[in-house]
Design a protein around this motif. Structure first.
Motif, PDB file in Angstrom:
ATOM      1  N   HIS A 127       0.832  -1.194   0.000  1.00 13.56           N
ATOM      2  CA  HIS A 127       0.000   0.000   0.000  1.00 13.56           C
ATOM      3  C   HIS A 127       0.874   1.254   0.000  1.00 13.56           C
ATOM      4  N   CYS A 128       0.301   2.347  -0.458  1.00 15.90           N
ATOM      5  CA  CYS A 128       1.044   3.604  -0.583  1.00 15.90           C
ATOM      6  C   CYS A 128       0.333   4.697   0.216  1.00 15.90           C
ATOM      7  N   TYR A 129       1.074   5.336   1.135  1.00 17.28           N
ATOM      8  CA  TYR A 129       0.534   6.426   1.945  1.00 17.28           C
ATOM      9  C   TYR A 129       1.367   7.690   1.712  1.00 17.28           C
ATOM     10  N   ALA A 130       0.689   8.818   1.660  1.00 22.73           N
ATOM     11  CA  ALA A 130       1.381  10.115   1.622  1.00 22.73           C
ATOM     12  C   ALA A 130       1.218  10.767   2.988  1.00 22.73           C
ATOM     13  N   LYS A 131       2.321  10.881   3.725  1.00 14.75           N
ATOM     14  CA  LYS A 131       2.277  11.350   5.103  1.00 14.75           C
ATOM     15  C   LYS A 131       3.001  12.687   5.260  1.00 14.75           C
ATOM     16  N   ALA A 132       2.389  13.560   6.080  1.00 14.82           N
ATOM     17  CA  ALA A 132       3.111  14.767   6.494  1.00 14.82           C
ATOM     18  C   ALA A 132       4.252  14.365   7.420  1.00 14.82           C
TER      19      ALA A 132
ATOM     20  N   GLU B 270      -0.170  22.418  14.992  1.00 17.00           N
ATOM     21  CA  GLU B 270      -0.979  22.326  13.780  1.00 17.00           C
ATOM     22  C   GLU B 270      -2.055  21.247  13.913  1.00 17.00           C
ATOM     23  N   HIS B 271      -3.267  21.590  13.484  1.00 16.53           N
ATOM     24  CA  HIS B 271      -4.390  20.672  13.552  1.00 16.53           C
ATOM     25  C   HIS B 271      -5.298  20.923  12.348  1.00 16.53           C
ATOM     26  N   PRO B 272      -5.924  19.878  11.823  1.00 13.22           N
ATOM     27  CA  PRO B 272      -6.660  20.038  10.567  1.00 13.22           C
ATOM     28  C   PRO B 272      -8.047  20.631  10.697  1.00 13.22           C
ATOM     29  N   PHE B 273      -8.692  20.467  11.852  1.00 12.64           N
ATOM     30  CA  PHE B 273     -10.117  20.827  11.973  1.00 12.64           C
ATOM     31  C   PHE B 273     -10.303  21.892  13.038  1.00 12.64           C
ATOM     32  N   ASP B 274     -10.837  23.038  12.653  1.00 11.94           N
ATOM     33  CA  ASP B 274     -11.046  24.130  13.599  1.00 11.94           C
ATOM     34  C   ASP B 274     -11.939  23.710  14.766  1.00 11.94           C
ATOM     35  N   GLY B 275     -12.930  22.870  14.466  1.00 11.87           N
ATOM     36  CA  GLY B 275     -13.899  22.474  15.477  1.00 11.87           C
ATOM     37  C   GLY B 275     -13.333  21.586  16.567  1.00 11.87           C
ATOM     38  N   SER B 276     -12.104  21.102  16.412  1.00 11.97           N
ATOM     39  CA  SER B 276     -11.462  20.326  17.485  1.00 11.97           C
ATOM     40  C   SER B 276     -10.860  21.239  18.538  1.00 11.97           C
TER      41      SER B 276
ATOM     42  N   THR C   7      -2.030  17.169  14.453  1.00  8.95           N
ATOM     43  CA  THR C   7      -1.309  16.411  13.431  1.00  8.95           C
ATOM     44  C   THR C   7       0.104  16.936  13.219  1.00  8.95           C
ATOM     45  N   GLY C   8       0.368  18.186  13.586  1.00  7.19           N
ATOM     46  CA  GLY C   8       1.696  18.770  13.418  1.00  7.19           C
ATOM     47  C   GLY C   8       2.281  19.156  14.757  1.00  7.19           C
TER      48      GLY C   8
ATOM     49  N   PRO D 182      -5.436  12.241  16.157  1.00  4.87           N
ATOM     50  CA  PRO D 182      -6.538  11.891  15.252  1.00  4.87           C
ATOM     51  C   PRO D 182      -6.117  10.869  14.206  1.00  4.87           C
ATOM     52  N   LYS D 183      -7.118  10.378  13.493  1.00  2.93           N
ATOM     53  CA  LYS D 183      -6.884   9.328  12.495  1.00  2.93           C
ATOM     54  C   LYS D 183      -6.685   9.872  11.080  1.00  2.93           C
ATOM     55  N   ASP D 184      -6.510  11.184  10.915  1.00  5.81           N
ATOM     56  CA  ASP D 184      -6.358  11.771   9.588  1.00  5.81           C
ATOM     57  C   ASP D 184      -5.288  11.035   8.787  1.00  5.81           C
TER      58      ASP D 184
END
Length: 765
Positions: free
Chosen positions: A198-203, A317-323, A329-330, A368-370
Motif C-alpha cells: 500500500h502507498c501512503y502520503a504522510k506529512a 498544527e491541527h486540521p479541523f477548527d472544530g477540534s 497532526t503537526g 486523530p486518524k487523519d
C-alpha cells in the motif's frame, strides 16, 4: 568507456522504478569498481539525456540497464562536487546528484539515544533541515518508519512522484536523503510504501511548518536565527520558583477571541497584503487574525487586565477548527492559520517584553486518524497501540500513543523540550491527564485491557509523564507544568524521585464543580450546601492546586459563567463578582477563560468572536474593572499567593454559618506575618451588624469590596474600615462589627498606623 549490462542492476532498476527499493545508495551515485575505476549512476526518471559535469568536462551518460539509470565509468572518485545536466520534457537544468551525498546524517550516538527514548533534542536530526553538505546547499530529510518497505520524498520539486527521490534505509528504522538545491518554503510529504504494497502520503511528524488547512503537506522551515530580546525574562524565570509567585492566567483561543475582515488583509512589512485565511464556518467576509495582529490586540488587553500569563488553547498544527486544537497532526509546528513560526516567536517575545508569560495547552494523550497524520504511519501501528482496547478512544474518535515504545516517548518528550527551547514558552497545561492514567477511561467493561498487574492503571503512561516532567524541569527549572487531572490519583504534583507524576500544578476540578453547582442554586437553597464552599479546604494541601474556570464549562449547553447564575441581571453580575473574588482569595493559582472577565452572555462559539459589543454597557464594564482591580490587588498582596501551598497560608475564622451562607477566613503569609480577613456573603440579603472575630485588635481597613459602585454593586460597605471591639467571637477576644453587602466578598486588612490611634467612643444619640 562502455558499461556492461548487469542482471542484478536490472532488478535494482525495476525496484527503483516501482518504489520498492530501500537502499538506493547501494547502486546509485559514485560506486567503486574492482579494477580501481568508478562508475557513476544517476537515477533520473523520464529524463531524455543526462550529462556528467566533472569540472570543465562533460560526459554523456548511457542507460545499459534501464532507461532511467544513467551511468558512466570514470578513472577516479568524482567526490561530491560533480554536477549533472538533465534534459527532461524539453527542459534542461543543472543540479547536484542527491546520490553523491552518502554519509549518514544520524550518528551512532543519535541513534542510540533515540532508540532508548532519551534524545531530548531529536528534532535537530529528524525532519527537514536546511544544511550544507560538502559545500552544497540543500535539505536533509530524516524520518523514522521502521516497518516501511520503501520511503520517498515527494513535493512540487518532483511532481509529487515517489519514483524520483527514494530515501536510504539506515539502522534503527531511519530513512535519510539529502536533496541538493531545495530551499526554505518547499512543500513536501513522505510517500511510504508498506510491506503489503500500500502507498501512503504522510506529512512529516517532525515538520516545523505545515500548509494552511485543508491542505496538509509539510513546509521546509529553518530553525533558529530569531532575534530574541527576552534574555532577562528567561534568566529571571528560571532562577525562581513559580509556585512562590502570583499566577493569574487568561485562557484563550486565538481563532475566536476576535476576527478580522477579509476586506482589510494583513499588510506584510514589505507592503504587500497577505492573502486572508478565512475562518471556517464563520460569517462571510470574516478572517482569522494573524500572529502580529493578535500581538497588537491581545497583549495590551491582557496586560490592562493584570493577568500574569496567557494560556493558549493548542496552537500545534491541527486540521479541523472544530477540534479547538486538541486533535493535533503537526506536533512540531505552530498552526499556519495565523502565520509563520517566526511570527509566533515574535508573539511570545512581545508577551515577555510586557511581563506576560505564555502557557500552551499540550495534548500528548491522543491523536486523530487523519490519513496524513501519525495513524498507521508506516503500514503498522507505529505510534499507537495495535489493540484498540488500549489504543483507541472510541468516544473521541482518536488513537492513543504507545508509551511503551521508546521512540514514541522520545517523540513526545523532545516535543515538550522543543516548545520551550525553540519558542521560549513558560509553561504547559497537559490536557486530559486522567484519560492517560486509566486504561478503562470512558470504556465499558469488556472493552479495555488490564495492565500487567491486572489493574486499570496505565503504567506506561505514568512512566512517560514522569519522564516528561523530569526532563522539562531538568532543562527549564522555572517552568509551569499543569495537569488537567480530574480524579484522586495521588501525588500528581509531587517530584518523580518519590513516585509523583512530577507536575508542579494541578487543576482543582473538584473545587470548580462544587462552586459552579453551588452558585447555580437559588440563594435560599445555598444554606443546605455550605459544604460545596468549604470542602475544598479539606484537601487543599494534598496537591499544588490551580483553580480554573475553563472553556469546558461554557460550552455544550452549560451556558457562560454569567448565565449560570440565578436571579435577575443585577444578581447574576453580583454572583459572578462574588465567585471570582472568592476564587482570587482562595488558596491556589488562578485561571479563567476569555469572556468571563466582562460577562460574556452566550456560550463560547469557536466560529465566532467574543461579544465585545457588551462592553458598551455599564454592568459589563464594571465586571471588567473588578478583574482589573482583583489582579492588581492579588499581585500586590503576598498573603494571597506567597503561601498558597503551605497550611499557614489559610485559616478559617468561621465556616459554619450556613444559615446566612456566610464564610470568613484569613489569608496569611509567613515572610512578614501579614494577613487579610475575607468575609463572603453568598445571599442577596445584606447584614448590617455581622460579627467576625479577628486575632489582633486595631483598625481594619476595607481594602476590597465586590459590591463597590465602580463594579456595578449597591455600594454598601464599611466606610473604609472598622475598629475592633472587645467582643469575643469565633475564638478571638476581638471582633469587627461589619456590614456585609448582598452577594459580596469583602476583604479587610489591619492598618498598623491607624491601629495606634484609639478608636472613637460611640455616644448615644
Amino acid at each position: 568507456m562502455s558499461v556492461p549490462c548487469l542482471d542484478w542492476m536490472v532488478d535494482d532498476a525495476q525496484r527503483l522504478a516501482e518504489c520498492r527499493h530501500d537502499h538506493p545508495l547501494a547502486v546509485l551515485g559514485p560506486q567503486p569498481l574492482e579494477n580501481g575505476h568508478w562508475v557513476v549512476r544517476v537515477w533520473m526518471p523520464e529524463a531524455e539525456r543526462v550529462d556528467l559535469l566533472l569540472g570543465e568536462t562533460a560526459l554523456t551518460l548511457s542507460t545499459p540497464h534501464h532507461p532511467w539509470i544513467f551511468e558512466a565509468t570514470v578513472d577516479h572518485d568524482p567526490g561530491r562536487q560533480y554536477r549533472i545536466q538533465v534534459l527532461r520534457g524539453g527542459i534542461e537544468h543543472i543540479t547536484h546528484d542527491p546520490w553523491a551525498f552518502r554519509d549518514e546524517w544520524m550518528g551512532e550516538l543519535d541513534r542510540h539515544l533515540f532508540a532508548e527514548g532519551n534524545h531530548h533534542h531529536i528534532w535537530r536530526r529528524m525532519g527537514a533541515h536546511l544544511v550544507e553538505r560538502d559545500g552544497v546547499a540543500g535539505v536533509m530529510f530524516c524520518l523514522w518508519a521502521p516497518n516501511a518497505r520503501s520511503v520517498s520524498v515527494i513535493g512540487n520539486f518532483n511532481g509529487w512522484d515517489g519514483r524520483h527521490h527514494p530515501m536510504q534505509s539506515r539502522l534503527g528504522g531511519l530513512w535519510e536523503l539529502f536533496i541538493p538545491g531545495l530551499s526554505a518554503g518547499e512543500v513536501y510529504k513522505y510517500e511510504i510504501r508498506t510491506q503489503a504494497g500500500h502507498c501512503y502520503a504522510k506529512a512529516d511528524p517532525y515538520g516545523f511548518r505545515h500548509e494552511v488547512r485543508p491542505a496538509n503537506a509539510s513546509i521546509v522551515q529553518p530553525l533558529g536565527g530569531f532575534p530574541w530580546s527576552d534574555g532577562a525574562w528567561m534568566a529571571e524565570r528560571d532562577s525562581r520558583n513559580p509556585l512562590d509567585q502570583p499566577v493569574a492566567v487568561y485562557e484563550m483561543h486565538l481563532g475566536s477571541w476576535m476576527h478580522g475582515s477579509a476586506d482589510q488583509p494583513y499588510i506584510e512589512p514589505d507592503g504587500t497584503p497577505r492573502p486572508p485565511v478565512p475562518a471556517a464556518d464563520m460569517k462571510p467576509g470574516a478572517r482569522l487574525l494573524t500572529y502580529p495582529e493578535l500581538a497588537d490586540r491581545v497583549i495590551p488587553y491582557v496586560k490592562a487586565r493584570g493577568f500574569t500569563h496567557i494560556e493558549l488553547m493548542p496552537v500545534s498544527e491541527h486540521p479541523f477548527d472544530g477540534s479547538w486544537g486538541y486533535q493535533v497532526t503537526g506536533w512540531y509546528a505552530p498552526t499556519s492559520r495565523y502565520g509563520t513560526p517566526e511570527e509566533f516567536r515574535a508573539f511570545v517575545d512581545r508577551c515577555h517584553a510586557e511581563g506576560i508569560g505564555v502557557i500552551l495547552d499540550w495534548v500528548p494523550g491522543h491523536f486523530p486518524k487523519d490519513a496524513h497524520g501519525l495513524a498507521f504511519f508506516d503500514g503498522a501501528h507505529l505510534y499507537e497501540h495495535a489493540d484498540p482496547r488500549i489504543g483507541e478512544h472510541k468516544e473521541w474518535g482518536t488513537l492513543i500513543f504507545n508509551y511503551s515504545r521508546n521512540e514514541v516517548r522520545n517523540f513526545l518528550v523532545a516535543n515538550l523540550v522543543y516548545w520551550f527551547e525553540e519558542f521560549h514558552i513558560d509553561g504547559i497545561r497537559v490536557d486530559a491527564v486522567a484519560s492517560m492514567l486509566y486504561r478503562d477511561y470512558l470504556r465499558p467493561d469488556g472493552e479495555w485491557l488490564a495492565n500487567e498487574h491486572g489493574g486499570r492503571e496505565n503504567t506506561e503512561a505514568v512512566l512517560f509523564l514522569q519522564q516528561a516532567n523530569h526532563v522539562l524541569f531538568q532543562h527549564f527549572p522555572g517552568a509551569l507544568s499543569i495537569a488537567e487531572e480530574s480524579t484522586t490519583w495521588p501525588m500528581v504534583t509531587q517530584p518523580t524521585n518519590i513516585g509523583g507524576l512530577g507536575f508542579n500544578l494541578k487543576w482543582n476540578m473538584g473545587w470548580m464543580h462544587d462552586m459552579l453547582d453551588y452558585f447555580e442554586l437559588d440563594p435560599w437553597f445555598r444554606q443546605f450546601h455550605q459544604n460545596n464552599v468549604t470542602f475544598s479546604i479539606w484537601y487543599a494541601y494534598t496537591e499544588n492546586f490551580m483553580l480554573a474556570l475553563s472553556h469546558d464549562e461554557v460550552v455544550h449547553g452549560k451556558s457562560h459563567l454569567l448565565h449560570k447564575m440565578p436571579g435577575d441581571d443585577w444578581q447574576k453580575f453580583a454572583n459572578v463578582r462574588a465567585l471570582l473574588a472568592y476564587m482570587w482569595t482562595h488558596p491556589g493559582k488562578k485561571t479563567i477563560f476569555m469572556g468571563m472577565e466582562f460577562g460574556h452572555r452566550s456560550e463560547w462559539n469557536v466560529w465566532g468572536d467574543l461579544q465585545w459589543d457588551l462592553l458598551q454597557f455599564e454592568p459589563h464594564q464594571g465586571l471588567q474593572r473588578l478583574i482589573d482591580d482583583l489582579n492588581t490587588f492579588y499581585k500586590s498582596e503576598r498573603a494571597l499567593w506567597g503561601d498558597d501551598f503551605n497550611e499557614y497560608g489559610f485559616q478559617w475564622i468561621d465556616c459554619n454559618d450556613n444559615r446566612h451562607s456566610v464564610i470568613s477566613f484569613m489569608r496569611r503569609e509567613s515572610a512578614t506575618g501579614r494577613w487579610l480577613v475575607v468575609v463572603a456573603n453568598f445571599t442577596p440579603q445584606s447584614h448590617s451588624h455581622y460579627r467576625v472575630g479577628v486575632p489582633v485588635e486595631g483598625f481594619y481597613a476595607e481594602v476590597f469590596n465586590t459590591d463597590a459602585e465602580r463594579y456595578g454593586g449597591s455600594n454598601l460597605g464599611n466606610l473604609g474600615g472598622k475598629f475592633t471591639d472587645s467582643w469575643a467571637v469565633h475564638g478571638y477576644e476581638n471582633s469587627l462589627d461589619l456590614c456585609l453587602p448582598p452577594l459580596s466578598v469583602v476583604v479587610l486588612q489591619r492598618d498598623e498606623k491607624r491601629s495606634q490611634v484609639p478608636a472613637p467612643e460611640l455616644t448615644a444619640a
